[in-house]
Design a protein around this motif. Structure first.
Motif, mmCIF file in Angstrom:
data_model
loop_
_atom_site.group_PDB
_atom_site.id
_atom_site.type_symbol
_atom_site.label_atom_id
_atom_site.label_comp_id
_atom_site.label_asym_id
_atom_site.label_seq_id
_atom_site.Cartn_x
_atom_site.Cartn_y
_atom_site.Cartn_z
ATOM 1 N N PHE A 48 6.281 64.834 88.480
ATOM 2 C CA PHE A 48 7.572 64.170 88.336
ATOM 3 C C PHE A 48 8.612 64.981 89.089
ATOM 4 O O PHE A 48 8.703 66.191 88.904
ATOM 5 N N LEU A 50 12.434 64.284 89.582
ATOM 6 C CA LEU A 50 13.623 63.462 89.387
ATOM 7 C C LEU A 50 14.867 64.296 89.666
ATOM 8 O O LEU A 50 14.925 65.490 89.362
ATOM 9 N N TRP A 108 17.860 66.628 81.042
ATOM 10 C CA TRP A 108 16.572 67.146 81.507
ATOM 11 C C TRP A 108 15.506 67.060 80.405
ATOM 12 O O TRP A 108 14.328 66.833 80.684
ATOM 13 N N ILE A 111 13.955 63.721 80.613
ATOM 14 C CA ILE A 111 13.080 63.599 81.785
ATOM 15 C C ILE A 111 11.730 64.220 81.473
ATOM 16 O O ILE A 111 10.670 63.642 81.720
ATOM 17 N N ARG A 115 7.654 62.064 80.311
ATOM 18 C CA ARG A 115 6.393 62.140 81.060
ATOM 19 C C ARG A 115 5.235 61.594 80.236
ATOM 20 O O ARG A 115 4.306 61.003 80.777
ATOM 21 N N ASP A 138 3.749 70.521 86.196
ATOM 22 C CA ASP A 138 5.174 70.705 86.495
ATOM 23 C C ASP A 138 5.365 70.819 88.003
ATOM 24 O O ASP A 138 4.567 71.462 88.693
ATOM 25 N N ILE A 139 6.447 70.250 88.496
ATOM 26 C CA ILE A 139 6.674 70.268 89.945
ATOM 27 C C ILE A 139 7.356 71.564 90.411
ATOM 28 O O ILE A 139 7.253 71.943 91.589
ATOM 29 N N HIS A 160 0.421 79.586 77.641
ATOM 30 C CA HIS A 160 1.746 79.835 78.203
ATOM 31 C C HIS A 160 1.909 81.327 78.501
ATOM 32 O O HIS A 160 1.748 82.168 77.614
ATOM 33 N N GLY A 193 1.362 75.820 77.233
ATOM 34 C CA GLY A 193 2.471 75.422 78.097
ATOM 35 C C GLY A 193 2.434 73.920 78.358
ATOM 36 O O GLY A 193 1.362 73.335 78.544
ATOM 37 N N GLY A 194 3.622 73.301 78.391
ATOM 38 C CA GLY A 194 3.698 71.870 78.660
ATOM 39 C C GLY A 194 3.520 71.539 80.134
ATOM 40 O O GLY A 194 3.395 70.377 80.504
ATOM 41 N N TRP A 227 11.094 72.341 71.858
ATOM 42 C CA TRP A 227 10.671 72.290 73.261
ATOM 43 C C TRP A 227 10.131 70.910 73.635
ATOM 44 O O TRP A 227 9.161 70.796 74.360
ATOM 45 N N GLN A 228 10.813 69.891 73.102
ATOM 46 C CA GLN A 228 10.503 68.507 73.463
ATOM 47 C C GLN A 228 9.000 68.221 73.414
ATOM 48 O O GLN A 228 8.336 68.561 72.458
ATOM 49 N N GLU A 230 6.558 69.552 74.808
ATOM 50 C CA GLU A 230 5.697 70.742 74.700
ATOM 51 C C GLU A 230 5.428 71.067 73.218
ATOM 52 O O GLU A 230 4.323 71.484 72.856
ATOM 53 N N LYS A 272 13.989 79.398 89.508
ATOM 54 C CA LYS A 272 14.971 78.330 89.689
ATOM 55 C C LYS A 272 16.223 78.642 88.879
ATOM 56 O O LYS A 272 16.172 79.372 87.897
ATOM 57 N N PRO A 279 20.408 68.224 85.380
ATOM 58 C CA PRO A 279 21.564 67.327 85.240
ATOM 59 C C PRO A 279 22.502 67.726 84.098
ATOM 60 O O PRO A 279 23.637 67.289 84.055
HETATM 61 C C1 LIG Z 1 6.059 76.521 82.055
HETATM 62 C C2 LIG Z 1 6.137 75.412 81.080
HETATM 63 O O1 LIG Z 1 5.235 75.214 80.280
HETATM 64 N N1 LIG Z 1 7.244 74.626 81.184
HETATM 65 C C3 LIG Z 1 7.656 73.674 80.146
HETATM 66 C C4 LIG Z 1 9.022 74.077 79.620
HETATM 67 O O2 LIG Z 1 10.137 74.261 80.465
HETATM 68 P P1 LIG Z 1 10.537 74.234 82.044
HETATM 69 O O3 LIG Z 1 11.735 75.095 82.216
HETATM 70 O O4 LIG Z 1 9.381 74.540 82.896
HETATM 71 O O5 LIG Z 1 10.980 72.685 82.260
HETATM 72 P P2 LIG Z 1 11.349 72.008 83.660
HETATM 73 O O6 LIG Z 1 12.794 72.150 83.929
HETATM 74 O O7 LIG Z 1 10.420 72.480 84.709
HETATM 75 O O8 LIG Z 1 11.048 70.470 83.326
HETATM 76 C C5 LIG Z 1 9.720 69.990 83.245
HETATM 77 C C6 LIG Z 1 9.408 69.019 84.377
HETATM 78 O O9 LIG Z 1 10.211 67.843 84.253
HETATM 79 C C7 LIG Z 1 10.572 67.354 85.538
HETATM 80 N N2 LIG Z 1 12.049 67.392 85.714
HETATM 81 C C8 LIG Z 1 12.848 68.072 84.849
HETATM 82 C C9 LIG Z 1 14.240 68.056 84.995
HETATM 83 C C10 LIG Z 1 14.814 67.343 86.076
HETATM 84 O O10 LIG Z 1 16.040 67.292 86.276
HETATM 85 N N3 LIG Z 1 13.978 66.685 86.927
HETATM 86 C C11 LIG Z 1 12.610 66.700 86.784
HETATM 87 O O11 LIG Z 1 11.898 66.090 87.579
HETATM 88 C C12 LIG Z 1 9.860 68.243 86.554
HETATM 89 O O12 LIG Z 1 8.606 67.695 86.862
HETATM 90 C C13 LIG Z 1 9.701 69.540 85.787
HETATM 91 O O13 LIG Z 1 8.673 70.354 86.326
HETATM 92 O O14 LIG Z 1 9.418 73.145 78.594
HETATM 93 C C14 LIG Z 1 9.498 71.791 78.999
HETATM 94 C C15 LIG Z 1 9.831 71.025 77.731
HETATM 95 O O15 LIG Z 1 11.074 70.509 77.756
HETATM 96 C C16 LIG Z 1 8.201 71.295 79.600
HETATM 97 O O16 LIG Z 1 7.208 71.174 78.597
HETATM 98 C C17 LIG Z 1 7.729 72.256 80.680
HETATM 99 O O17 LIG Z 1 6.476 71.824 81.164
#
Ligand SMILES: CC(=O)N[C@H]1[C@@H](OP(=O)(O)OP(=O)(O)OC[C@H]2O[C@@H](n3ccc(=O)[nH]c3=O)[C@H](O)[C@@H]2O)O[C@H](CO)[C@H](O)[C@@H]1O
Ligand SMILES: [Mn+2]
Length: 281
Positions: A48, A50, A108, A111, A115, A138-139, A160, A193-194, A227-228, A230, A272, A279
Motif C-alpha cells: 500500500f 497512499l 494514517w 490507512i 489493509r 509495509d512499503i 518485531h 510486527g504488522g 497499534w491498530q 497490528e 522516515k 497525513p
Molecule cells: C514495523 C512494523 O511492524 N510496522 C507497523 C507499525 O508502524 P509503522 O510506523 O511501520 O507504520 P507505517 O507508517 O509504515 O504504516 C503502515 C503502512 O501503511 C501504509 N501507509 C501508511 C500511512 C500513509 O500515509 N500511507 C500509507 O500508504 C504503508 O504501506 C505503510 O508501510 O504499526 C502499524 C500499525 O498502525 C502497522 O502495523 C505497521 O506495519
C-alpha cells in the motif's frame, strides 16, 4: 550433506508449539527450493502506498526484484491513490505488477488498518486460482538480503525487531479489555510486527477477515487498539498460532543497532520522518 544438522546455538529456532523460527544458518536453501520449485507456485504480494508513501515505491520494488522470491512467480498488487506516481521498475521474468486505485484517508491509522479489508477482498475477488501464497508488506521498507522460499508456510508471522527478547509483560499489546484486541498481561507468545503477514491464501484470508471484523466491532464501540491492525494481528496469532515464524532478519529497522545474532538483514524499515510523510500526527 544429507542429515547434516543446521544449528544456531545463539537463538531459538523453534517456538514452543514447534513451528520453525527462520534464522540464517538453520535451513538448506537448495533443498527448500527443490520442494517449492516443483510446485510451480505464485506468490501474491500486497503493498500500500497512499499519499506521500509513494516515495518508498522505487527502492522497495527495485530491491525486491533483487532479493525477494527470486526465481519464483511474484505478482505485486499495489494499492495507491496516485497511480501516476508509480515508478517504472523493470521486473524480472515471471514477475508482474498490478496497480489498484484506492482512496486515501486523512488518518494514517486508518490507512494502515484498512489493509486488512483490502487484503480480504483481494483474495476473494482476484486471487483464487491465481496465487498460492500471499505476503502483505509495509512499503516504507527495503530488501538488503535474500528472502526466499524458506519464508513460505501456511500462516507466517514475523518477530518485531524492537520487541524481540522483551519479556511478555513488556509487549505493547492492547491492554484495555474493551477492545477486541485485548491480551491480558499473563498471555502472549511473541510480539509480531504488522509489517509482514504471510501464508497460504485461505489462511491469510481467514486472518484478514477476522481482524477486519474485530476492527469493526472496536469501531462500533469507539475504541481503536493501540497499534491498530497490528494489535488485532497479535491477538489473532495468540489463538491461531503461526506455522512458521520469521526472525527479525525479515523485519529489521535501519535505525536499530545490530546485535551479534543478526547475521543478515533481509528486509528493513527505512528511516522516515513521520511529520513529513503522514497525513496526521
Ligand atoms: C514495523 C512494523 O511492524 N510496522 C507497523 C507499525 O508502524 P509503522 O510506523 O511501520 O507504520 P507505517 O507508517 O509504515 O504504516 C503502515 C503502512 O501503511 C501504509 N501507509 C501508511 C500511512 C500513509 O500515509 N500511507 C500509507 O500508504 C504503508 O504501506 C505503510 O508501510 O504499526 C502499524 C500499525 O498502525 C502497522 O502495523 C505497521 O506495519
Ligand atoms: Mn512501516
Amino acid at each position: 550433506m544429507p542429515g547434516q544438522p543446521f544449528r544456531r546455538p545463539d537463538v531459538a529456532a523453534t517456538t514452543p508449539w514447534l513451528a520453525p523460527i527462520v534464522w540464517d544458518g538453520i535451513f538448506d536453501l537448495k533443498m527448500i527450493d527443490k520442494i517449492y520449485k516443483q510446485q510451480n507456485i505464485t506468490v501474491a504480494t500486497t503493498v500500500f502506498a497512499l499519499g506521500k508513501y509513494v516515495r518508498f515505491l522505487k527502492d522497495f520494488l527495485e530491491s525486491a526484484e533483487q532479493h525477494f522470491m527470486v526465481g519464483y512467480r511474484v505478482h505485486y498488487y499495489l494499492f495507491t491513490d496516485r497511480p501516476d506516481k508509480v515508478p517504472v521498475v523493470t521486473l524480472g521474468e515471471g514477475r508482474q505488477l498490478t496497480v489498484i486505485k484506492t482512496a486515501s484517508s486523512n488518518r494514517w491509522q486508518e490507512i494502515s488498518l484498512r489493509r486488512m479489508e483490502m487484503i480480504e477482498k483481494l483474495i476473494e475477488e482476484e486471487l483464487t486460482n491465481k496465487a498460492d501464497y500471499i505476503f502483505s508488506l509495509d512499503i516504507d521498507s527495503k530488501f538488503y538480503g535474500h528472502w526466499g522460499a524458506e519464508s513460505l508456510g501456511d500462516l507466517v508471522g514475523v518477530l518485531h525487531a524492537w520487541y524481540f527478547r522483551t519479556s511478555r509483560k513488556g509487549f505493547p499489546y492492547e491492554r484495555r479489555p474493551e477492545s477486541q484486541a485485548f491480551i491480558p498481561l499473563e498471555e502472549g507468545d511473541y510480539y509480531y510486527g504488522g509489517a509482514v503477514i504471510g501464508g497460504h491464501l485461505d489462511k491469510v484470508h481467514k486472518l484478514a477477515k477476522t481482524c477486519r471484523m474485530q476492527l469493526e466491532v472496536d469501531r462500533a464501540n469507539q475504541i481503536e487498539a493501540v497499534w491498530q491492525e497490528e494489535s488485532h494481528l497479535n491477538k489473532y496469532f495468540l489463538y491461531n498460532k503461526p506455522t512458521k515464524v520469521l526472525s527479525p532478519e525479515y523485519l529489521w529497522d535501519d535505525r536499530k543497532w545490530k546485535p551479534s545474532y543478526m547475521k543478515v538483514v533481509r528486509f528493513s524499515q527505512v528511516v522516515k520522518y513521520y511529520a513529513e510523510i503522514r497525513p496526521n500526527p
